[in-house]
Design an enzyme around this catalytic site. Sequence first.
Site, PDB file in Angstrom:
ATOM      1  N   ARG A   1      17.463   9.479   1.113  1.00  0.00           N
ATOM      2  CA  ARG A   1      16.283  10.191   1.872  1.00  0.00           C
ATOM      3  C   ARG A   1      15.127  10.208   1.039  1.00  0.00           C
ATOM      4  NH1 ARG A   1      20.124  13.778   4.584  1.00  0.00           N
ATOM      5  NH2 ARG A   1      20.507  12.897   6.572  1.00  0.00           N
TER       6      ARG A   1
ATOM      7  N   LYS B   1       2.199   2.064   0.591  1.00  0.00           N
ATOM      8  CA  LYS B   1       2.696   1.270   1.660  1.00  0.00           C
ATOM      9  C   LYS B   1       3.877   0.442   1.440  1.00  0.00           C
ATOM     10  CE  LYS B   1      -1.015   0.291   4.897  1.00  0.00           C
ATOM     11  NZ  LYS B   1      -1.943  -0.793   5.304  1.00  0.00           N
TER      12      LYS B   1
ATOM     13  N   GLU C   1      -7.374 -11.071  -2.538  1.00  0.00           N
ATOM     14  CA  GLU C   1      -7.394  -9.428  -2.425  1.00  0.00           C
ATOM     15  C   GLU C   1      -8.593  -8.819  -3.083  1.00  0.00           C
ATOM     16  OE1 GLU C   1      -6.064  -7.834   0.034  1.00  0.00           O
ATOM     17  OE2 GLU C   1      -4.217  -8.416   0.818  1.00  0.00           O
TER      18      GLU C   1
ATOM     19  N   LYS D   1      -9.839   1.359  -4.116  1.00  0.00           N
ATOM     20  CA  LYS D   1      -8.721   1.621  -3.323  1.00  0.00           C
ATOM     21  C   LYS D   1      -8.039   3.001  -3.541  1.00  0.00           C
ATOM     22  CE  LYS D   1      -4.318   0.066  -1.528  1.00  0.00           C
ATOM     23  NZ  LYS D   1      -3.511  -1.148  -1.146  1.00  0.00           N
TER      24      LYS D   1
ATOM     25  N   GLU E   1      -3.667   5.636   6.680  1.00  0.00           N
ATOM     26  CA  GLU E   1      -4.292   4.863   7.465  1.00  0.00           C
ATOM     27  C   GLU E   1      -4.817   5.412   8.800  1.00  0.00           C
ATOM     28  OE1 GLU E   1      -3.538   0.345   6.802  1.00  0.00           O
ATOM     29  OE2 GLU E   1      -3.956   0.274   9.208  1.00  0.00           O
TER      30      GLU E   1
ATOM     31  N   ARG F   1      -8.958   4.132   5.569  1.00  0.00           N
ATOM     32  CA  ARG F   1      -8.116   3.024   5.235  1.00  0.00           C
ATOM     33  C   ARG F   1      -8.076   1.762   5.868  1.00  0.00           C
ATOM     34  NH1 ARG F   1      -2.294   4.204   1.877  1.00  0.00           N
ATOM     35  NH2 ARG F   1      -1.864   1.833   1.459  1.00  0.00           N
TER      36      ARG F   1
ATOM     37  N   ASN G   1      -7.990  -3.581   5.772  1.00  0.00           N
ATOM     38  CA  ASN G   1      -7.597  -4.776   6.463  1.00  0.00           C
ATOM     39  C   ASN G   1      -8.746  -5.770   6.501  1.00  0.00           C
ATOM     40  OD1 ASN G   1      -5.200  -3.828   6.651  1.00  0.00           O
ATOM     41  ND2 ASN G   1      -5.841  -2.442   8.329  1.00  0.00           N
TER      42      ASN G   1
ATOM     43  N   HIS H   1      -8.008  -9.370   7.446  1.00  0.00           N
ATOM     44  CA  HIS H   1      -6.525  -9.585   7.516  1.00  0.00           C
ATOM     45  C   HIS H   1      -5.966  -9.793   9.183  1.00  0.00           C
ATOM     46  CE1 HIS H   1      -6.328  -8.172   3.427  1.00  0.00           C
ATOM     47  NE2 HIS H   1      -4.830  -7.975   3.596  1.00  0.00           N
TER      48      HIS H   1
ATOM     49  N   HIS I   1      -3.218 -12.508   8.894  1.00  0.00           N
ATOM     50  CA  HIS I   1      -1.850 -12.396   9.430  1.00  0.00           C
ATOM     51  C   HIS I   1      -1.504 -13.418  10.481  1.00  0.00           C
ATOM     52  CE1 HIS I   1      -1.743  -7.975   7.906  1.00  0.00           C
ATOM     53  NE2 HIS I   1      -1.216  -8.782   7.326  1.00  0.00           N
TER      54      HIS I   1
ATOM     55  N   HIS J   1       0.280 -15.032   0.972  1.00  0.00           N
ATOM     56  CA  HIS J   1      -0.611 -14.099   1.716  1.00  0.00           C
ATOM     57  C   HIS J   1      -2.210 -13.894   1.183  1.00  0.00           C
ATOM     58  CE1 HIS J   1      -1.786 -10.441   3.690  1.00  0.00           C
ATOM     59  NE2 HIS J   1      -2.145  -9.871   2.716  1.00  0.00           N
TER      60      HIS J   1
HETATM   61  N1  GLY Z   1      -3.262  -3.188   1.711  1.00  0.00           N
HETATM   62  C1  GLY Z   1      -3.770  -2.462   2.630  1.00  0.00           C
HETATM   63  C2  GLY Z   1      -3.498  -1.238   2.317  1.00  0.00           C
HETATM   64  O1  GLY Z   1      -2.947  -0.707   1.222  1.00  0.00           O
HETATM   65  O2  GLY Z   1      -3.972  -0.234   3.149  1.00  0.00           O
END
Ligand code: GLY
Length: 376
Positions: free
Chosen positions: A121, A143, A185, A227, A237, A241, A245, A248, A252, A265
């Site tokens: 956990r 993430k 990026e 960031k 997000e 946040r 994207n 993106h 994607h 990517h």
């Molecule tokens: N890669 C986008 C984020 O971390 O929100």
Amino acid sequence: MTVIKVHLDKRSYPVVIGTNTLHRLGRLAKKQISQGRVFIIYDAQVFALYSESLNAVFDELGVDVIETNLPEGERAKSDRVARRLYEWLITNQVSRDDFILACGGGVTSDLTGYVAATILRGVSWGVASTTLLGMVDAAIGGKTGINHRKGKNLVGAFWQPSFVVCDMGFLPTLSHRQMLAGMGETVKYAGLIGETMIGVVKRHLASEDMYNSMTLSRLVRMSVRYKASIVSQDEREERRRMVLNLGHTFAHALEHAVGYGKLLHGETVILGLYAAAELSCLLKPARVKNLVAYKTILRRLIAMLPRRKVQKERLLEAMALDKKRTGQKLKFVLLDRPGKPFITSDVPMELIEKSADKMLKVYSSEGGSVASNSGY
Ligand code: GLY
């Protein structure tokens, strides 16, 4: 050495950017454990370059280390490899006193973070980021996740690391394509930050050396600062946040349409950013003049992408699938101008198609040469 902090109350952590960071990394990891061990999960390539020297540092610090490495590429972000890591951790009697360290790029940190979030956990973890894409984006913000056969990153968790160390000394070891993907990026951040960073990107491209360490380290620091500030404001997000994207929605869908693994990517992000810039202009022609310089940078990067067949129908199908999955209208992050992103779902399908057309036209006419390792 630059240290930038992600502010999340008790879970705040530093992002260290520099060169010769091994000892700093060792000390940071040691601080996380009182009597525990460090479980290191390496990207295969990084293992060969790094494990001996890192082991020597931990030896000096009196820290016990257990290590393993991953298969190469995106396929490591799978349920199968995650299960193998659980086996490895459990067989070695991992406990919450231990610490897990990811050494590699975005794939390694996404997967390691996910395994760290779910074993017992949640066990603390950290990242030694070794790729441009990892340093500017993937390693920061917690993430974590793995892919599912129905799509990327469908299984995952928010699990913040205790630190991120970005050693710029790794960048010259990356291939041209890995650097180009990282630039995807990085240029996303230039679109979000605005003219100052666009200026640095231009200088970087003009130097004709994609490994130019002066401009690269400025680009990494600018991206990380942005960031870190966004994640500090909106960890999960819910609002702000989402701007990360940018490009993106198209990227994607492109990954899906081209076939996973055919383009990296970050390479699809370059094309996605171009399509997003075109869509911004189609929605409001007054934006055309604001985005000329940004589109020029993106075209320059598109010219370096490897050529892959993209069928527009498959791209639009993939976008429709995304829409169906979220049960909503497609959401786009667009630019009023560099530094002024906005989020909208109110986009006519014909304009989405038109921007996809424009992007594919540029890709098919200008894309297609993988340049040598020596420069842009
Ligand atoms: N890669 C986008 C984020 O971390 O929100």
